[in-house]
Design a protein around this motif. Structure first.
Motif, PDB file in Angstrom:
ATOM      1  N   ILE A 129       0.891  -1.227  -0.010  1.00  0.00           N
ATOM      2  CA  ILE A 129       0.067  -0.005   0.091  1.00  0.00           C
ATOM      3  C   ILE A 129       0.857   1.227   0.074  1.00  0.00           C
ATOM      4  O   ILE A 129       0.685   2.217  -0.736  1.00  0.00           O
ATOM      5  CB  ILE A 129      -0.935  -0.119   1.218  1.00  0.00           C
ATOM      6  CG1 ILE A 129      -1.822  -1.113   1.120  1.00  0.00           C
ATOM      7  CG2 ILE A 129      -1.754   1.252   1.370  1.00  0.00           C
ATOM      8  CD1 ILE A 129      -2.859  -1.555   2.422  1.00  0.00           C
ATOM      9  N   GLN A 130       2.036   1.244   0.924  1.00  0.00           N
ATOM     10  CA  GLN A 130       2.900   2.361   0.879  1.00  0.00           C
ATOM     11  C   GLN A 130       3.508   2.617  -0.664  1.00  0.00           C
ATOM     12  O   GLN A 130       3.572   3.721  -0.965  1.00  0.00           O
ATOM     13  CB  GLN A 130       3.997   2.150   1.702  1.00  0.00           C
ATOM     14  CG  GLN A 130       3.723   2.544   3.265  1.00  0.00           C
ATOM     15  CD  GLN A 130       4.711   2.025   4.220  1.00  0.00           C
ATOM     16  OE1 GLN A 130       5.321   1.118   4.139  1.00  0.00           O
ATOM     17  NE2 GLN A 130       4.856   2.899   5.384  1.00  0.00           N
ATOM     18  N   ALA A 131       3.898   1.592  -1.325  1.00  0.00           N
ATOM     19  CA  ALA A 131       4.305   1.755  -2.746  1.00  0.00           C
ATOM     20  C   ALA A 131       3.510   2.389  -3.681  1.00  0.00           C
ATOM     21  O   ALA A 131       3.956   2.993  -4.508  1.00  0.00           O
ATOM     22  CB  ALA A 131       4.948   0.234  -3.179  1.00  0.00           C
ATOM     23  N   ILE A 138      -6.084  -0.410   6.560  1.00  0.00           N
ATOM     24  CA  ILE A 138      -5.859  -1.720   7.156  1.00  0.00           C
ATOM     25  C   ILE A 138      -6.748  -2.065   7.989  1.00  0.00           C
ATOM     26  O   ILE A 138      -6.887  -1.336   9.006  1.00  0.00           O
ATOM     27  CB  ILE A 138      -4.368  -2.181   7.470  1.00  0.00           C
ATOM     28  CG1 ILE A 138      -3.369  -2.180   6.323  1.00  0.00           C
ATOM     29  CG2 ILE A 138      -4.285  -3.568   8.209  1.00  0.00           C
ATOM     30  CD1 ILE A 138      -1.910  -2.314   6.615  1.00  0.00           C
ATOM     31  N   VAL A 139      -7.623  -3.071   8.016  1.00  0.00           N
ATOM     32  CA  VAL A 139      -8.638  -3.464   8.931  1.00  0.00           C
ATOM     33  C   VAL A 139      -8.327  -4.943   9.405  1.00  0.00           C
ATOM     34  O   VAL A 139      -8.357  -5.715   8.600  1.00  0.00           O
ATOM     35  CB  VAL A 139     -10.104  -3.248   8.637  1.00  0.00           C
ATOM     36  CG1 VAL A 139     -10.998  -3.452   9.610  1.00  0.00           C
ATOM     37  CG2 VAL A 139     -10.383  -1.832   8.083  1.00  0.00           C
ATOM     38  N   ALA A 179      -0.733   8.404   5.109  1.00  0.00           N
ATOM     39  CA  ALA A 179      -2.032   8.512   5.179  1.00  0.00           C
ATOM     40  C   ALA A 179      -2.803   7.032   5.041  1.00  0.00           C
ATOM     41  O   ALA A 179      -3.719   6.930   4.439  1.00  0.00           O
ATOM     42  CB  ALA A 179      -2.614   9.319   3.927  1.00  0.00           C
ATOM     43  N   ILE A 180      -1.923   6.287   5.784  1.00  0.00           N
ATOM     44  CA  ILE A 180      -2.502   4.832   5.725  1.00  0.00           C
ATOM     45  C   ILE A 180      -3.080   4.688   7.083  1.00  0.00           C
ATOM     46  O   ILE A 180      -2.119   4.656   7.980  1.00  0.00           O
ATOM     47  CB  ILE A 180      -1.323   3.692   5.359  1.00  0.00           C
ATOM     48  CG1 ILE A 180      -0.964   3.965   3.870  1.00  0.00           C
ATOM     49  CG2 ILE A 180      -2.037   2.268   5.572  1.00  0.00           C
ATOM     50  CD1 ILE A 180       0.245   3.223   3.474  1.00  0.00           C
ATOM     51  N   THR A 181      -4.175   4.273   7.253  1.00  0.00           N
ATOM     52  CA  THR A 181      -4.926   3.942   8.667  1.00  0.00           C
ATOM     53  C   THR A 181      -4.869   2.554   8.846  1.00  0.00           C
ATOM     54  O   THR A 181      -4.976   1.688   8.067  1.00  0.00           O
ATOM     55  CB  THR A 181      -6.336   4.645   8.657  1.00  0.00           C
ATOM     56  OG1 THR A 181      -7.444   3.796   8.105  1.00  0.00           O
ATOM     57  CG2 THR A 181      -6.404   6.111   8.479  1.00  0.00           C
ATOM     58  N   VAL A 182      -4.781   2.198  10.279  1.00  0.00           N
ATOM     59  CA  VAL A 182      -4.731   0.874  10.760  1.00  0.00           C
ATOM     60  C   VAL A 182      -5.728   0.576  11.951  1.00  0.00           C
ATOM     61  O   VAL A 182      -5.292   1.419  12.958  1.00  0.00           O
ATOM     62  CB  VAL A 182      -3.385   0.375  10.997  1.00  0.00           C
ATOM     63  CG1 VAL A 182      -3.234  -1.223  11.282  1.00  0.00           C
ATOM     64  CG2 VAL A 182      -2.328   0.643   9.682  1.00  0.00           C
TER      65      VAL A 182
END
Ligand SMILES: NC(=O)c1ccc[n+]([C@@H]2O[C@H](COP(=O)([O-])OP(=O)(O)OC[C@H]3O[C@@H](n4cnc5c(N)ncnc54)[C@H](O)[C@@H]3O)[C@@H](O)[C@H]2O)c1
Length: 251
Positions: A129-131, A138-139, A179-182
């Motif tokens: 996702i970062q790439a 992510i859930v 901006a990736i939530t977990v």
């Protein structure tokens, strides 16, 4: 094209749902497809039927989260379909066993799926996702049992699920700059094969009676919760656990 007047931002985004062959995972995959997401239905079991129900943009992939090489293959499959935006992990293992009878092999099997497997899966997904460079979600599924200690022979399951609470916090900080939530979802009782496995009707009744809403959740209700956590509506929520339990456990 699904109408997105509400601004959920899900339409056209690529998401992997692991544990999609049955129960909550199957319902999550179907709900996300209805909202326009491109869903990869992944499971140790065959999920071709669930993928077919999700529609033409969905695909099925066999993965065993205890085997890192199959996780790599899953990520490769996602790459071949586009830019990965999200991961929902519903794969889980509950070996209902009285406390005195738990043995080393059982303990290791639960740890391998619920703890180590989730670690390798999320590490691979986060990197992918970062790439992509466009944010993501992510859930992970933990359980009410991780907070209560579990009932009906689920002590070791509760222990392994508690590890998810630390993992989401660690990953939330790593993902935030991109901006990736977990986040995690902690269900109480959800009417699936896992809930019913090893429970007598009397056990199920006694569990249900302790839920203020006096019913189990339908798997599709967890689909809605995941849709929210994947959507643009929840972009500032990270490192949190959403309790979905009909009022049974209120932290
Ligand atoms: N049903 C409930 O009441 C409840 C309550 C709290 C938490 N949960 C959690 O919600 C999630 C979904 O639960 P469910 O009730 O749908 O369970 P379920 O047992 O019905 O489905 C779990 C799915 O995970 C898959 N799976 C198991 N091991 C795997 C592996 N090694 N690799 C890939 N896939 C694997 C199974 O094949 C199955 O399709 C689980 O993480 C579970 O712990 C469920």
């Amino acid at each position: 094209m699904v109408d997105d007047a509400a601004g959920l931002g899900l339409s056209g985004r690529l998401v992997i749902v692991v544990g999609a062959a049955q129960g909550i995972g199957a319902a999550v995959a179907q709900r996300l497809s209805k909202l326009g997401m491109e869903v990869i239905c992944a499971d140790r079991q065959d999920c071709a039927e669930v993928a077919a129900q999700c529609g033409p943009s969905a695909s099925a992939f066999q993965v065993d989260v205890t085997k890192p090489e199959t996780i790599e293959a899953l990520i490769g499959h996602a790459r071949s379909r586009g830019k990965l935006f999200g991961l929902v992990n519903c794969a889980g293992l509950l070996l209902r066993t009285p406390f005195e009878e738990v043995d080393e092999a059982m303990m290791q099997r639960e740890i391998a799926v619920n703890q180590t497997g989730v670690f390798y899966l999320t590490r691979a997904a986060l990197a992918e996702i970062q790439a992509g460079g466009a944010g993501g979600r992510i859930v992970l599924f933990t359980s009410q049992g991780a907070f209560t200690g579990g009932f009906f022979g689920s002590t070791t399951y509760a222990m392994t699920k508690a590890a998810v609470g630390a993992l989401i916090k660690s990953l939330a900080r790593m993902g935030a700059p991109d901006a990736i939530t977990v986040n995690a979802v902690a269900p109480g009782g959800v009417d699936t094969p896992m809930l019913r496995g090893g429970m007598s009707e009397a056990d199920l009744d006694s569990f249900r009676q302790r839920i203020p809403m006096n019913r189990f959740a339908a798997p599709n209700e967890l689909g809605g919760v995941c849709a929210f956590l994947l959507s643009d509506w929840s972009g500032y929520i990270t490192g949190s656990t959403l309790h979905v339990n009909g009022g049974q456990y209120l932290p």
